[in-house]
Design an enzyme around this catalytic site. Structure first.
Site, short mmCIF file in Angstrom:
data_model
loop_
_atom_site.label_atom_id
_atom_site.label_comp_id
_atom_site.label_asym_id
_atom_site.label_seq_id
_atom_site.Cartn_x
_atom_site.Cartn_y
_atom_site.Cartn_z
N GLY A 94 32.75 -47.01 -28.96
CA GLY A 94 33.07 -47.21 -30.37
C GLY A 94 32.20 -46.48 -31.37
CG HIS B 7 40.65 -34.06 -27.24
ND1 HIS B 7 40.78 -34.86 -26.13
CD2 HIS B 7 40.39 -32.82 -26.77
CE1 HIS B 7 40.61 -34.14 -25.03
NE2 HIS B 7 40.39 -32.89 -25.39
C1 GRF Z 1 34.94 -39.44 -28.01
O1 GRF Z 1 34.31 -38.30 -27.48
C2 GRF Z 1 36.36 -39.14 -28.41
O2 GRF Z 1 36.54 -37.84 -28.89
C3 GRF Z 1 37.10 -39.31 -27.11
O3 GRF Z 1 36.48 -40.41 -26.49
C4 GRF Z 1 35.13 -40.53 -26.96
C5 GRF Z 1 34.99 -41.89 -27.53
O4 GRF Z 1 33.68 -42.19 -27.91
N1 GRF Z 1 38.52 -39.46 -27.33
P1 GRF Z 1 33.40 -43.44 -28.83
O5 GRF Z 1 34.00 -44.67 -28.12
O6 GRF Z 1 34.02 -43.21 -30.15
O7 GRF Z 1 31.89 -43.55 -28.90
#
Ligand code: GRF
Length: 238
Positions: free
Chosen positions: A18, A115
């Site tokens: 998160g 992403h």
């Molecule tokens: C991020 O790198 C996002 O781009 C990908 O998953 C990861 C999630 O990280 N889709 P977080 O849970 O927001 O720390």
């Protein structure tokens, strides 16, 4: 009914840590930010993101895929929870499931995802490892509207970071993540202000009146490390 000055009601879908949710929560707590997070929904009970939401005083829900017969039934349950809270826009942030047409049709042009690569390069899992394996010298992150493909919807905002010699997956992921935390709140602002919208499967941007810095931030919030790198390279004589 929305009244002028009302903030856009946003729901965030998460599965894990998160940190992007945190960036959105932090942005939405700043005066003048045009969106507010009204609900965070996780498909996993233990997601740390749920605690981040509760700490920020935002409703946190678990919708467990195991409680539904199939993907479509699960996606429809998400739609109904979001609609019940009058959510106008959905942000997926580390949500580890592909959304079916049941969801993407209900929120067409009203759902965005982040992403960790410069799409369309390296969609899917392990984007940073893919970038390293291909020898990419520049990577970054992309915020895009969600369609029914995998990381395939029209692009709203991107941030580039260098891939440095000696980078492993962790080092590159950390650099990309820092950029994610800058670019996701920026992209959400653009959509909430109506400066970015999806039309006929494309993103239409209206940056009239935006400062030069704001519009260039769409491409590269901070290319300084890359420039320094190039200077080192220029000094290098074999
Ligand atoms: C991020 O790198 C996002 O781009 C990908 O998953 C990861 C999630 O990280 N889709 P977080 O849970 O927001 O720390």
């Amino acid at each position: 009914m929305t009244r002028p000055g009302d903030r856009l009601r946003v729901g965030v879908l998460v599965s894990g840590r998160g940190s992007n949710l945190q960036a959105l929560l932090d942005a939405s707590s700043r005066p003048g930010y045009p969106a507010e997070i009204v609900v965070v929904i996780s498909d996993r009970e233990r997601a740390a993101a749920l605690d981040r939401a509760r700490t920020a005083g935002v409703e946190a829900l678990v919708v467990n895929p195991k409680d539904f017969a199939d993907r479509e039934a699960f996606d429809l349950a998400l739609v109904s929870e979001l609609n019940a809270r009058r959510v106008g826009l959905v942000c997926t942030a580390g949500f580890m499931r592909i959304l079916s047409a049941a969801f993407t049709n209900a929120f067409a042009g009203r759902a965005m995802n982040i992403h960790p690569s410069l799409l369309p390069a390296f969609p899917g899992l392990h984007a940073q490892r893919q970038a390293l394996e291909h020898g990419a010298r520049v990577s970054g992150c992309t915020v895009h509207f969600v369609d029914s493909g995998l990381d395939s919807g029209p692009i709203i905002a991107q941030a580039a970071v260098p891939v440095l010699a000696g980078d492993g997956v962790e080092a590159l992921a950390a650099r990309v993540l820092k950029a994610e935390h800058q670019v996701y709140p920026l992209a959400l602002r653009l959509v909430a202000e109506g400066r970015a919208r999806m039309e006929n499967g494309r993103t239409v941007l209206n940056l009239a009146g935006a400062s030069e810095r704001a519009s260039s931030a769409l491409v590269a919030p901070d290319l300084r490390p890359l420039a320094e790198n190039l200077e080192d390279l220029a000094r290098f004589t074999p």
